[in-house]
Design a protein around this motif. Structure first.
Motif, PDB file in Angstrom:
ATOM      1  N   ASN A 187       0.722   6.987   3.771  1.00  0.00           N
ATOM      2  CA  ASN A 187       0.568   8.429   3.971  1.00  0.00           C
ATOM      3  C   ASN A 187       1.779   9.020   4.687  1.00  0.00           C
ATOM      4  O   ASN A 187       1.633   9.997   5.381  1.00  0.00           O
ATOM      5  N   LYS A 241       0.057   8.449  -3.960  1.00  0.00           N
ATOM      6  CA  LYS A 241      -1.115   7.637  -3.651  1.00  0.00           C
ATOM      7  C   LYS A 241      -2.371   8.213  -4.300  1.00  0.00           C
ATOM      8  O   LYS A 241      -3.155   7.478  -4.898  1.00  0.00           O
ATOM      9  N   GLN A 268       0.871  -1.167   0.000  1.00  0.00           N
ATOM     10  CA  GLN A 268       0.000   0.000   0.000  1.00  0.00           C
ATOM     11  C   GLN A 268       0.907   1.215   0.000  1.00  0.00           C
ATOM     12  O   GLN A 268       1.898   1.260   0.740  1.00  0.00           O
ATOM     13  N   ASP A 278      -7.633   2.384  -0.754  1.00  0.00           N
ATOM     14  CA  ASP A 278      -6.818   3.587  -0.666  1.00  0.00           C
ATOM     15  C   ASP A 278      -5.324   3.263  -0.744  1.00  0.00           C
ATOM     16  O   ASP A 278      -4.711   2.846   0.242  1.00  0.00           O
TER      17      ASP A 278
HETATM   18  C1  LIG Z   1      -4.335   8.769   4.528  1.00  0.00           C
HETATM   19  O1  LIG Z   1      -4.842  10.080   4.616  1.00  0.00           O
HETATM   20  C2  LIG Z   1      -6.196  10.225   4.212  1.00  0.00           C
HETATM   21  C3  LIG Z   1      -6.547  11.715   4.198  1.00  0.00           C
HETATM   22  O2  LIG Z   1      -6.132  12.297   5.379  1.00  0.00           O
HETATM   23  C4  LIG Z   1      -7.073   9.401   5.134  1.00  0.00           C
HETATM   24  O3  LIG Z   1      -8.438   9.518   4.758  1.00  0.00           O
HETATM   25  C5  LIG Z   1      -6.666   7.945   5.044  1.00  0.00           C
HETATM   26  O4  LIG Z   1      -7.396   7.159   5.937  1.00  0.00           O
HETATM   27  C6  LIG Z   1      -5.168   7.782   5.342  1.00  0.00           C
HETATM   28  N1  LIG Z   1      -4.778   6.421   4.999  1.00  0.00           N
HETATM   29  C7  LIG Z   1      -3.970   5.686   5.741  1.00  0.00           C
HETATM   30  C8  LIG Z   1      -3.646   4.333   5.234  1.00  0.00           C
HETATM   31  O5  LIG Z   1      -3.485   6.110   6.771  1.00  0.00           O
END
Ligand SMILES: *[C@@H]1O[C@H](CO)[C@@H](O)[C@H](O)[C@H]1NC(C)=O
Ligand SMILES: *[C@@H]1O[C@H](CO)[C@@H](O)[C@H](O)[C@H]1NC(C)=O
Ligand SMILES: *[C@@H]1O[C@H](CO)[C@@H](O)[C@H](O)[C@H]1NC(C)=O
Ligand SMILES: *[C@@H]1O[C@H](CO)[C@@H](O)[C@H](O)[C@H]1NC(C)=O
Ligand SMILES: *[C@@H]1O[C@H](CO)[C@@H](O)[C@H](O)[C@H]1NC(C)=O
Ligand SMILES: *[C@@H]1O[C@H](CO)[C@@H](O)[C@H](O)[C@H]1NC(C)=O
Length: 289
Positions: free
Chosen positions: A150, A159, A147, A230
């Motif tokens: 972030n 991403k 993945q 995501d």
């Molecule tokens: C990454 O950031 C987004 C936007 O802040 C958030 O919605 C998402 O859950 C985060 N994903 C992870 C894997 O932390």
């Protein structure tokens, strides 16, 4: 039709081959339930056997999709099988037969069961579900391998870019499956710059759906993608009525029905493709078949 079970030759060759081939028939997910207990000799069980054998023969004859209802009243049973649109009749038949074996082990005497594989799915129930567009019994999977996280500004940008490209690909492939394919099945690729040159996608509905019903079914899956996928570099959502999948490696047979972007655009800013995807004509929009 001469159809060879996946491990047949392995008896004479090596276990490795058997493992390799049979992995295609690994269960992705199964669910069974019983509203009542069926015994081995009940009329219902008899109908179930009859149903399963008709599904196998007919699905192979009818290019991968068949539904049937057997029996009456309380002993009535309905079933549906769907093979992935790109697999040939031997793989389809083997996969469906594998599902009977697995279901009889995992769900003995169940009045209702659903099982998913890479290459086919089967559902049967004592409820009449064949005239419904309900796509429940859904399951989603991501590729464990990666993945995009972030954890830095550039990762977040990468991403978001990747998510957008996946969405563009699967939206287009879903449109193609719904409105421009012979049996509700389409595949496609999109050239990207990061983290890999190509994303491969697939969408499928049961071929008894109208174009609009198919599109609505797939749209419901597309709407779930932001929360399911995501940054994941591969994923799928499987339903009995429609499914979609994307990966960063080729996983379907044959040329993609749809090609978005081009190698040159992608390689101008990013990596060279390590492995050019199978292709016959640029921006091909041939009918899914
Ligand atoms: C990454 O950031 C987004 C936007 O802040 C958030 O919605 C998402 O859950 C985060 N994903 C992870 C894997 O932390
Ligand atoms: C069916 O039989 C099994 C084993 O005897 C039992 O555990 C289960 O509760 C029964 N289910 C129903 C719906 O009667
Ligand atoms: C099912 O029927 C067969 C043949 O009639 C019989 O031998 C067997 O004992 C029956 N099994 C059950 C569980 O009733
Ligand atoms: C079906 O497809 C598999 C995998 O692509 C291939 O190995 C097999 O030879 C094909 N069988 C037939 C009958 O075309
Ligand atoms: C699948 O099962 C059906 C019915 O039992 C049988 O006729 C067919 O030969 C089987 N196909 C394969 C590939 O084993
Ligand atoms: C589907 O068919 C069953 C039995 O024929 C019927 O009871 C049910 O109302 C039908 N459902 C829909 C949505 O048409």
């Amino acid at each position: 039709m001469q159809i060879i079970p996946p491990c047949f030759f392995a008896l004479f060759l090596t276990n490795l081959i058997c493992l390799h081939l049979s992995s295609a028939y690994n269960i992705l997910y199964q669910v069974c339930s019983s509203t009542r207990n069926e015994s081995a000799n009940s009329t219902y069980s008899f109908n179930l056997d009859k149903l399963l054998s008709s599904l196998s023969t007919e699905a192979v004859a009818k290019r991968g999709f068949h539904t049937n209802t057997i029996g009456a009243a309380l002993d009535q049973i309905s079933g549906l099988v769907l093979c992935r649109g790109d697999v040939n009749s031997s793989i389809c038949g083997n996969c469906i037969n594998q599902s009977f074996t697995d279901l009889s082990n995992l769900c003995p005497y169940s009045t209702e069961a659903t099982i998913f594989y890479d290459f086919c799915l089967l559902r049967y129930s004592n409820q009449q579900f064949l005239n419904s567009t309900d796509n429940s019994q859904q399951v989603y999977k991501v590729r464990e391998e990666g993945q995009i996280r972030n954890n830095s500004r550039s990762n977040i940008a990468a991403k978001n870019y990747f998510n957008n490209e996946v969405n563009t690909l699967l939206s287009s492939v879903s449109n193609q499956a719904a409105y421009d394919s012979k049996k509700g099945f389409a595949t496609g690729i999109i050239y990207i710059t990061e983290p890999l040159p190509v994303i491969y996608g697939l969408s499928q509905c049961t071929p008894d759906f109208s174009s609009n019903t198919c599109h609505a079914c797939l749209q419901d899956l597309l709407d779930q993608m932001p929360k399911r996928f995501d940054g994941w570099k591969g994923g799928r959502i499987l339903g009995v009525r429609c499914n979609l999948r994307y990966e960063i490696f080729p996983f379907f047979d044959g040329n993609p029905n749809l090609q978005i972007g081009s190698i040159s655009e992608a390689s101008a800013t990013g990596d060279q493709p390590t492995q050019p995807p199978p292709m016959n004509s640029p921006s091909s929009t041939s009918k899914g078949d």
